[in-house]
Motif scaffolding. Sequence first.
Motif, short mmCIF file in Angstrom:
data_model
loop_
_atom_site.label_atom_id
_atom_site.label_comp_id
_atom_site.label_asym_id
_atom_site.label_seq_id
_atom_site.Cartn_x
_atom_site.Cartn_y
_atom_site.Cartn_z
N VAL A 8 -8.42 -4.89 -10.35
CA VAL A 8 -7.25 -4.62 -9.51
C VAL A 8 -7.13 -5.77 -8.51
CG1 VAL A 8 -6.19 -3.05 -7.85
CG2 VAL A 8 -7.53 -2.13 -9.77
N TYR A 9 -6.05 -6.51 -8.62
CA TYR A 9 -5.79 -7.63 -7.71
C TYR A 9 -5.00 -7.10 -6.53
CZ TYR A 9 -7.58 -10.79 -11.26
OH TYR A 9 -8.40 -11.44 -12.16
N ILE A 10 -5.61 -7.17 -5.36
CA ILE A 10 -5.07 -6.52 -4.17
C ILE A 10 -5.63 -7.23 -2.94
CG2 ILE A 10 -6.95 -4.81 -4.17
CD1 ILE A 10 -4.89 -2.73 -3.19
N THR A 11 -4.85 -7.35 -1.89
CA THR A 11 -5.37 -8.01 -0.68
C THR A 11 -6.25 -7.03 0.10
OG1 THR A 11 -3.53 -7.38 0.77
CG2 THR A 11 -3.28 -9.42 -0.54
N PRO A 12 -7.17 -7.53 0.91
CA PRO A 12 -8.06 -6.65 1.67
C PRO A 12 -7.31 -5.66 2.57
CG PRO A 12 -8.91 -8.89 1.68
CD PRO A 12 -7.55 -8.96 1.04
N ASP A 13 -6.27 -6.12 3.26
CA ASP A 13 -5.53 -5.22 4.14
C ASP A 13 -4.79 -4.15 3.36
OD1 ASP A 13 -6.37 -6.37 6.45
OD2 ASP A 13 -4.42 -7.06 7.13
N THR A 14 -4.25 -4.52 2.21
CA THR A 14 -3.55 -3.53 1.38
C THR A 14 -4.54 -2.48 0.88
OG1 THR A 14 -1.87 -5.13 0.69
CG2 THR A 14 -2.18 -3.21 -0.71
N LEU A 15 -5.71 -2.90 0.48
CA LEU A 15 -6.75 -1.98 0.02
C LEU A 15 -7.13 -1.03 1.14
CD1 LEU A 15 -8.80 -1.23 -2.27
CD2 LEU A 15 -10.38 -2.85 -1.19
N ALA A 16 -7.34 -1.57 2.34
CA ALA A 16 -7.77 -0.74 3.47
C ALA A 16 -6.69 0.25 3.88
CB ALA A 16 -8.14 -1.64 4.64
N HIS A 17 -5.45 -0.23 4.00
CA HIS A 17 -4.37 0.64 4.46
C HIS A 17 -3.96 1.65 3.40
CE1 HIS A 17 -3.99 -2.37 7.68
NE2 HIS A 17 -3.33 -1.44 8.34
N GLU A 66 0.78 -1.23 0.00
CA GLU A 66 0.00 0.00 0.00
C GLU A 66 0.82 1.29 0.00
OE1 GLU A 66 0.49 -1.02 4.44
OE2 GLU A 66 0.29 -2.07 2.53
N HIS A 67 2.13 1.23 -0.04
CA HIS A 67 2.91 2.46 -0.03
C HIS A 67 2.62 3.28 -1.29
CE1 HIS A 67 5.93 0.52 2.99
NE2 HIS A 67 4.80 0.90 3.55
N ILE A 68 2.60 4.60 -1.14
CA ILE A 68 2.09 5.49 -2.18
C ILE A 68 2.84 5.35 -3.50
CG2 ILE A 68 3.53 7.44 -1.44
CD1 ILE A 68 -0.11 7.59 -2.82
#
Length: 255
Positions: free
Chosen positions: A78-87, A59-61
């Motif tokens: 967009v393939y992304i984990t739930p925590d990455t999406l949230a953070h 999740e880093h900018i």
Amino acid sequence: MSLFITSLNSGSNGNCYYIGNDNEAVLVDAGISCRETEKRMSRLGLTMSKVKAIFISHEHIDHIRGVTVLAKKYQLPVYITPDTLAHGGLTINAQQVISFTPYEPVQIGSLSVTAFPKIHDASEPHSFIVAGNEIKIGVFTDIGAPCEHVIRHFQQCHAAFLEANYDEEMLDKGRYPYYLKNRIRGGQGHLSNKQALEIFTTYRPAFMSHLLLSHLSKDNNSPALVQELFDQHANGTRIIVASRFEETAVFNIMA
């Protein structure tokens, strides 16, 4: 039978890697703006119409800056984990968000993308292997330490994007505050030139044709220094330093 790869940008100001075949492609991370992504791809003769998905490592900018606009404009999953999406605080249409599971391949046309965990100071950081036409491409950046996952996958790659973030002496003597130096070199941050070189010289498969050294620090590394260091040990592999200012050429990777 080949795959085509390029770094559209690589560094703390933005990371975006293109991997594709004649018909489809994926982006690993989207850390530069949509407009800049389009501009750089156009200069290379590439088109967003071939891009079928975006995979986000963490999740880093500098890895997510452009993803919202790109996904909306081109209606990309967009393939992304739930925590990455949230953070990451991303606002992406829920229908376009797809979670992935480590070691479970995701099929994008005839490309197969497999994520695996890495060590980095983020919520759910992952690296990726993109495979197709019997060729494997690895994206190994933002790695705190060369863990077993990285080593095992690096040994399978015909080409790889491998982080070489900092020169130890330049970091030690540089202007960064002590806490930031420790964040970078403390085992959860980034790979040094020395660590990257050890991975390359110890685990490089004989069939690895290209190595793109990635995510170089602007202040704590030198493209000329790292190019010379790796060229001495290239052993038939072409060494390319990915820039933080512009795209690389498109490289044709063959099995």
